[in-house]
Motif scaffolding. Structure first.
Motif, PDB file in Angstrom:
ATOM      1  N   SER A  98       0.832  -1.215   0.000  1.00  0.00           N
ATOM      2  CA  SER A  98       0.000   0.000   0.000  1.00  0.00           C
ATOM      3  C   SER A  98       0.862   1.258   0.000  1.00  0.00           C
ATOM      4  O   SER A  98       1.797   1.398   0.792  1.00  0.00           O
ATOM      5  CB  SER A  98      -0.906  -0.002   1.238  1.00  0.00           C
ATOM      6  N   GLY A  99       0.585   2.155  -0.933  1.00  0.00           N
ATOM      7  CA  GLY A  99       1.322   3.412  -1.017  1.00  0.00           C
ATOM      8  C   GLY A  99       2.639   3.316  -1.762  1.00  0.00           C
ATOM      9  O   GLY A  99       3.391   4.294  -1.794  1.00  0.00           O
ATOM     10  N   THR A 100       2.927   2.172  -2.366  1.00  0.00           N
ATOM     11  CA  THR A 100       4.172   2.009  -3.127  1.00  0.00           C
ATOM     12  C   THR A 100       3.864   1.908  -4.614  1.00  0.00           C
ATOM     13  O   THR A 100       2.707   1.822  -5.028  1.00  0.00           O
ATOM     14  CB  THR A 100       4.931   0.735  -2.688  1.00  0.00           C
ATOM     15  N   GLY A 101       4.908   1.866  -5.414  1.00  0.00           N
ATOM     16  CA  GLY A 101       4.729   1.760  -6.856  1.00  0.00           C
ATOM     17  C   GLY A 101       4.157   0.432  -7.307  1.00  0.00           C
ATOM     18  O   GLY A 101       3.728   0.295  -8.458  1.00  0.00           O
ATOM     19  N   ASP A 102       4.147  -0.560  -6.426  1.00  0.00           N
ATOM     20  CA  ASP A 102       3.605  -1.881  -6.769  1.00  0.00           C
ATOM     21  C   ASP A 102       2.117  -2.000  -6.467  1.00  0.00           C
ATOM     22  O   ASP A 102       1.507  -3.023  -6.811  1.00  0.00           O
ATOM     23  CB  ASP A 102       4.354  -2.977  -5.993  1.00  0.00           C
TER      24      ASP A 102
END
Length: 269
Positions: free
Chosen positions: A228-232
């Motif tokens: 959550s909140g990452t580029g993934d």
């Protein structure tokens, strides 16, 4: 007799080396690489009372003294052009120096994550080639470097990337069982993308292995929280939603319960 500037640089270098050594036991959980980056950000510029030139000189002195965290910081600076001109040859030099000098470092030591990731980065350079450094593309050597990081050091990112290589015919050859094995090793260390890939393989089933939709959904759910909140986040969410749409209500409910029960071990529940 040392000049004032020489004494100043030595003083700065001592601060850097001390900060690097203390970074191994930070107040909050982080990797040694993160600690080195935080240290550099703290000292950089007027806020730390140290000029960029002095910081660079200090890091170079520390690297010359054999400090792997200083080599790592310099490597990432030259790789990304942060505070210095981008120079992949110099970046390769620092990363390869770490890998060459610390290949047999303690797998669970303070600096093991930096050494493992240096193997990964050097492997990337051999995968793509670096003509300016006389490095030709060499997939076999790239694979060997990545496997050392994954096996000897047990690095989660390296294990994930080995798992990906077993999904490509022109890499290590398509072998879903091997891929799932490597993804599982990384997933249990909290690696979000590996959790998602493992979940997808289990949900669909492997060659010779029946689909395990509940366990697959569990890993996908844990991964979604983890990234959550990452580029993934985007592709993991799409993967989870696709699996949810194909699962039965009972499977979705059981998977959610399992994720909430064991997720704290592997993610952010």
């Amino acid at each position: 007799m040392r000049t004032v500037r020489e004494r100043s640089l030595i003083s700065v270098a001592a601060v850097v080396v001390l900060a690097l050594a203390m970074a191994g036991v930070p107040a909050r959980a982080q990797t040694a690489a993160d600690a080195a980056l935080d240290m550099a950000n703290l000292l950089d510029g007027a806020g730390g009372g140290v000029s960029s030139d002095d910081l660079l000189a200090a890091l170079e002195d520390a690297a010359d003294a054999g400090q792997p965290m200083a080599m790592w910081q310099l490597g990432t600076m030259y790789e990304n052009g942060e505070g210095v001109a981008k120079d992949p040859v110099k970046a390769f030099g620092y990363f390869s120096q770490i890998a060459n000098q610390h290949a047999d470092a303690a797998p669970k030591g303070v600096e093991s994550d930096i050494v493992a990731q240096s193997f990964v980065k050097v492997g990337d350079y051999f995968r793509d080639g670096l003509p300016d450094a006389g490095i030709k593309a060499d997939s076999d050597r790239s694979h060997a470097l990545l496997l050392h990081a994954a096996t000897y050091f047990g690095d989660a990112d390296a294990q994930y990337r080995v798992g990906m290589l077993y999904l490509e015919e022109n890499e290590l050859g398509v072998n879903p069982l091997q891929s799932a094995r490597w993804f599982s090793l990384a997933a249990r260390k909290g690696h979000g993308p590996a959790q998602a890939k493992l979940g997808e393989l289990l949900f669909k089933g492997l060659e010779g292995v029946e689909p395990q939709p509940v366990e697959g959904l569990m890993w996908l759910t844990i991964s979604r929280q983890r990234v959550s909140g990452t580029g993934d986040e985007g592709w993991v969410t799409d993967m989870l939603n696709h699996a949810l749409s194909a699962a039965s209500p009972a499977q979705r409910s059981e998977a959610t319960t399992l994720a909430q029960t064991v997720g704290a071990q592997f993610g952010r529940f």
